[in-house]
Enzyme design. Structure first.
Site, PDB file in Angstrom:
ATOM      1  N   HIS A  24      35.493  15.398 -65.677  1.00 26.19           N
ATOM      2  CA  HIS A  24      35.578  14.191 -66.511  1.00 26.19           C
ATOM      3  C   HIS A  24      37.032  13.711 -66.606  1.00 26.19           C
ATOM      4  O   HIS A  24      37.300  12.510 -66.504  1.00 26.19           O
ATOM      5  CB  HIS A  24      35.092  14.476 -67.934  1.00 26.19           C
ATOM      6  N   LYS A  48      18.967  16.014 -74.485  1.00 25.23           N
ATOM      7  CA  LYS A  48      19.559  16.984 -73.565  1.00 25.23           C
ATOM      8  C   LYS A  48      19.845  18.324 -74.253  1.00 25.23           C
ATOM      9  O   LYS A  48      20.357  19.239 -73.617  1.00 25.23           O
ATOM     10  CB  LYS A  48      20.872  16.421 -73.008  1.00 25.23           C
ATOM     11  N   ARG A 102      29.248  12.781 -58.405  1.00 22.30           N
ATOM     12  CA  ARG A 102      29.518  14.105 -57.856  1.00 22.30           C
ATOM     13  C   ARG A 102      28.887  14.165 -56.476  1.00 22.30           C
ATOM     14  O   ARG A 102      29.397  13.580 -55.542  1.00 22.30           O
ATOM     15  CB  ARG A 102      28.960  15.192 -58.779  1.00 22.30           C
ATOM     16  N   SER A 140      29.148  20.306 -66.644  1.00 22.98           N
ATOM     17  CA  SER A 140      29.172  20.939 -67.968  1.00 22.98           C
ATOM     18  C   SER A 140      28.104  22.032 -68.079  1.00 22.98           C
ATOM     19  O   SER A 140      28.333  23.095 -68.635  1.00 22.98           O
ATOM     20  CB  SER A 140      28.933  19.899 -69.062  1.00 22.98           C
TER      21      SER A 140
HETATM   22  P1  ADP Z   1      25.481  12.752 -68.189  1.00 22.31           P
HETATM   23  O1  ADP Z   1      25.205  13.357 -69.526  1.00 22.31           O
HETATM   24  O2  ADP Z   1      25.173  11.302 -68.060  1.00 22.31           O
HETATM   25  O3  ADP Z   1      25.054  13.597 -67.008  1.00 22.31           O
HETATM   26  P2  ADP Z   1      28.108  13.755 -68.322  1.00 22.31           P
HETATM   27  O4  ADP Z   1      28.519  13.737 -69.695  1.00 22.31           O
HETATM   28  O5  ADP Z   1      27.871  15.098 -67.698  1.00 22.31           O
HETATM   29  O6  ADP Z   1      26.983  12.723 -68.052  1.00 22.31           O
HETATM   30  O7  ADP Z   1      29.187  13.004 -67.441  1.00 22.31           O
HETATM   31  C1  ADP Z   1      29.509  11.666 -67.657  1.00 22.31           C
HETATM   32  C2  ADP Z   1      29.849  11.030 -66.351  1.00 22.31           C
HETATM   33  O8  ADP Z   1      30.825  11.813 -65.703  1.00 22.31           O
HETATM   34  C3  ADP Z   1      28.695  10.894 -65.367  1.00 22.31           C
HETATM   35  O9  ADP Z   1      28.887   9.679 -64.662  1.00 22.31           O
HETATM   36  C4  ADP Z   1      28.873  12.072 -64.450  1.00 22.31           C
HETATM   37  O10 ADP Z   1      28.356  11.818 -63.171  1.00 22.31           O
HETATM   38  C5  ADP Z   1      30.391  12.137 -64.401  1.00 22.31           C
HETATM   39  N1  ADP Z   1      30.872  13.462 -64.048  1.00 22.31           N
HETATM   40  C6  ADP Z   1      30.694  14.614 -64.701  1.00 22.31           C
HETATM   41  N2  ADP Z   1      31.287  15.646 -64.058  1.00 22.31           N
HETATM   42  C7  ADP Z   1      31.870  15.106 -62.956  1.00 22.31           C
HETATM   43  C8  ADP Z   1      32.638  15.644 -61.862  1.00 22.31           C
HETATM   44  N3  ADP Z   1      32.903  16.947 -61.765  1.00 22.31           N
HETATM   45  N4  ADP Z   1      33.066  14.777 -60.905  1.00 22.31           N
HETATM   46  C9  ADP Z   1      32.779  13.460 -60.989  1.00 22.31           C
HETATM   47  N5  ADP Z   1      32.061  12.898 -61.975  1.00 22.31           N
HETATM   48  C10 ADP Z   1      31.610  13.707 -62.950  1.00 22.31           C
END
Ligand code: ADP
Length: 174
Positions: A24, A48, A102, A140
């Site tokens: 992030h 979630k 990702r 995460s």
């Molecule tokens: P969600 O709950 O929508 O899956 P997250 O909170 O995990 O989202 O992440 C928010 C955003 O950050 C999403 O667009 C997700 O794809 C992106 N994201 C999370 N981890 C990574 C990473 N390691 N590399 C690139 N983008 C990421």
């Protein structure tokens, strides 16, 4: 409503951030180059089953944003939200929605979301960014699993988050 040609560009980066990772943070460090102001939208996302409460997630994001804001001299605000993303973006007068990509696995979901959001609000544009190769695989969900198994999470999350995550998992299931 923000004008489409406004010079001041506001970006909105939404997510669950349960918890915020180096993935992030890499996306945020790229996003600040594209906008004049960035809002990090922390989704309540009860569906979630987040490990951290909304307040805890917001506090962890805020801690990291204070560092980046100071370092880059850009306004970054952290706001919780529980509404439809397009409605929240409109309310915040955001011009751009920032998402991270990702692997290919993210694509299908993001593709559908953009298409449907476009029907709901065609003023907003979504921008996809990719993290540096070393951060691309970080999720995460996996960081939480590694922490529960007693693995080293220092390569995936900042120190403040690692401390909070270890305290959380050692306290057992909530
Ligand atoms: P969600 O709950 O929508 O899956 P997250 O909170 O995990 O989202 O992440 C928010 C955003 O950050 C999403 O667009 C997700 O794809 C992106 N994201 C999370 N981890 C990574 C990473 N390691 N590399 C690139 N983008 C990421």
């Amino acid at each position: 409503m923000a004008s489409q040609n406004s010079i001041h560009r506001t970006g909105l980066y939404p997510g669950t951030f349960d918890p915020i990772t180096f993935g992030h943070l890499d996306i945020i460090n790229r996003a600040v180059k594209l906008v004049d102001e960035l809002i990090i939208g922390v989704a309540i996302n009860i569906g979630k089953g987040p490990l951290f409460s909304l307040e805890e997630r917001v506090a962890m994001v805020q801690y990291e944003m204070d560092i980046i804001s100071k370092d880059k001299g850009i306004l970054i605000t952290v706001k919780p939200f529980d509404s439809l993303l397009v409605d929240f973006a409109e309310e915040q007068k955001a011009d751009l929605i920032i998402r991270g990509l990702r692997a290919v696995s993210d694509f299908e979901y993001e593709y559908q979301m953009v298409a449907m959001n476009d029907v709901l609000n065609d003023r907003l544009e979504t921008v996809f960014l990719m993290a540096d190769l070393q951060y691309q695989a970080i999720a995460s969900r996996l960081v939480k699993e590694i922490a529960r198994m007693g693995g080293d999470i220092s390569a995936f999350v900042p120190e403040n988050v690692a401390t909070k995550l270890l305290a959380k998992v050692s306290a057992g299931p909530t």
